[in-house]
Design an enzyme around this catalytic site. Structure first.
Site, short mmCIF file in Angstrom:
data_model
loop_
_atom_site.label_atom_id
_atom_site.label_comp_id
_atom_site.label_asym_id
_atom_site.label_seq_id
_atom_site.Cartn_x
_atom_site.Cartn_y
_atom_site.Cartn_z
CD GLU A 170 -18.88 -28.33 -5.44
OE1 GLU A 170 -18.91 -29.18 -4.62
OE2 GLU A 170 -17.65 -28.15 -5.98
CD GLU A 378 -14.75 -25.31 -5.16
OE1 GLU A 378 -14.47 -26.66 -5.20
OE2 GLU A 378 -15.86 -24.80 -4.40
#
Length: 480
Positions: A170, A378
């Site tokens: 991320e 995720e």
């Protein structure tokens, strides 16, 4: 598209779950580990919910065998975890810490002995504080070599047992909060520095992927991108243009560099005109092209809907970090786009849109644009979980969330997406970076709160048994 009959998940599909070192390990200053930027940042008053930090977290460092035993009981096929850079190189470079290497050796061996595929994340935000102090961490090109040295150390040590690797986690989300909202380290608001730090991260990502080819030739590697596919608020041309701007600036800016080795033309031209574009040096573009990944890791939680934003329009707005529903505010870039509520979707208590079909849409966009396999690294629901008197946690809302998203994963596979696996976020409860311990994601409840470590006892939620059956049936119980 609608399918009359769905092909099942393929044999060998990686049914997994995930975590990150700072959010679960604790032992922040044990066995030679150096401080990370988060060890320092969370001690600054007002930066996190009720001053919560990861000094002890879920004490996974001391309880990893217990946690892996629970994973084995569930039947987990893959477990994604991150390595703490300052646990390996306390100063970011220089002398390696053998005790840190040995901890991850032990964890990997424990996973392998239970038939669980280790998925190793090289960087999940915990850059050594020493590098922040020495040269500003990601704001300096010096980090490219230091990161590569750290990663090559892990490739050599674990490459015989770890075949799936995540390079950066991320990057978009972490740098946005580091340089735009000031909610992550280094805690500044400077859009020029934001784009330059991202450029260095892109180069570092490409460098380690290039190194990976030499040291783990039979492995697979890719970044994990926090993908929130963009929607237009309406079919008006202005809203559609805002949506196009948002997809280019908030998604393709990262995905194109990862997957094509080049910056998208329209955002780059805009940033050059605004004097915000990163400074590039000779050889940068050649290096970026060496970093094409084997797969795209996708961290998916929600879609975001956009509408027209005039030149004097919305810029910053408050983010909901308390769980008080309805407190999230619109954000945007004047002249490009601003966020708005999607009235077609329900939201969590943290005002995140719940949109399982959006996951399918995002997977299809990546497949169509880049032609690469996808690994969902995720996906999960953070909510308030209640421990009942009989030691039960009835999280039907989480089961419904995960089930609906997994159903869309299978739809996407039947659409033509090559999906390697699915890692829920998370296996045990974790420290949510800005939201404390009250925002729970796990299949396993951990008995603690923001200020009290309590017993740190592990307690299986209803979702634990449900996911256990999903794995046992290879997703066969997801549809009637």
């Amino acid at each position: 598209m609608l399918h009359r009959q769905l092909r099942p998940f393929q044999p060998g599909f990686l049914w997994g779950s995930a975590s990150a070192a700072y959010q679960i390990e604790g032992a922040w200053n044990e066995d030679g580990k150096g401080p990370s930027v988060w060890d320092v940042f969370t001690k600054i008053e007002g930066k996190t919910y009720q001053g919560s930090n990861g000094d002890v977290a879920m004490d996974h460092y001391h309880r990893y065998q217990e946690d892996v035993a629970l994973m084995a009981e569930m039947g987990l096929k893959a477990y994604r975890f991150s390595v703490s850079w300052p646990r390996i190189y306390p100063a970011g470079h220089g002398e390696v810490n053998e005790a840190g290497l040995q901890f991850y050796d032990n964890l990997i061996n424990e996973l392998v002995s239970h038939g669980i595929e280790p998925v190793l994340t090289l960087y999940h935000w915990d850059v050594p504080q020493a590098l922040m102090d020495e040269y500003g961490a990601w704001e300096s090109r010096r980090i490219i070599e230091d990161f590569d040295r750290y990663c090559v150390t892990l490739f050599k040590r674990y490459g015989d047992r770890v075949k799936y690797w995540v390079s950066l986690n991320e990057q978009n989300y972490n740098t946005h909060h580091g340089f735009i909202t000031a909610m992550h380290p280094p805690g500044v608001k400077d859009r020029k520095r934001f784009y330059q730090a991202n450029h260095h991260a892109f180069l570092a990502n490409a460098k380690v992927i290039d190194s990976f080819r030499t040291h783990v030739p039979d492995g697979k590697i890719g970044p994990s991108f926090a993908y929130s596919p963009a929607y237009p608020a309406s079919s008006s041309p202005e809203d559609t243009l805002a949506f196009e701007n948002a997809e280019e600036f908030t998604n393709y800016w990262w995905l194109d560099v990862y997957c094509r080795g080049e910056y998208p033309q329209i955002p780059l031209k805009y940033l050059e005109e605004q004097r915000l574009a990163p400074i590039m040096e000779e050889g940068d573009l050649e290096l970026l092209r060496k970093g094409i990944p084997d797969f795209v890791g996708v961290n998916y939680y929600q879609t975001i809907t956009y509408t027209h934003n005039p030149l004097d329009g919305v810029a910053e707005g408050r983010m909901n970090t308390t769980g008080k529903k309805g407190t999230n505010e619109s954000t945007g870039i004047p002249g490009l786009y601003k966020t708005t509520a999607n009235l077609h979707l329900e939201t969590s208590n943290w005002d995140w849109a719940i949109d399982p079909i959006g996951l399918r849409i995002g997977l299809r966009r990546i497949t169509s644009r880049y032609g690469l396999p996808v690994f969902i690294t995720e996906n999960g629901l953070g909510e308030f979980d209640k421990l009942e008197a009989d030691d039960r946690i009835h999280d039907d809302y989480r089961i419904a969330y995960l089930k609906s998203h997994l159903q869309q994963c299978l739809q996407a596979i039947n659409d033509g997406v090559e999906l390697i696996g699915y890692c829920s976020w998370s296996f045990t409860d974790v420290l949510s970076w800005l939201n404390g311990y009250q925002k729970r994601y796990g299949f396993v409840y951990v008995d603690r709160d923001e200020t009290n470590e309590r017993t740190l006892r592990r307690i299986k939620k209803d979702s634990f048994t449900w996911y256990q059956e999903v794995i046992r049936t290879n997703g066969g119980n997801l549809f009637p």
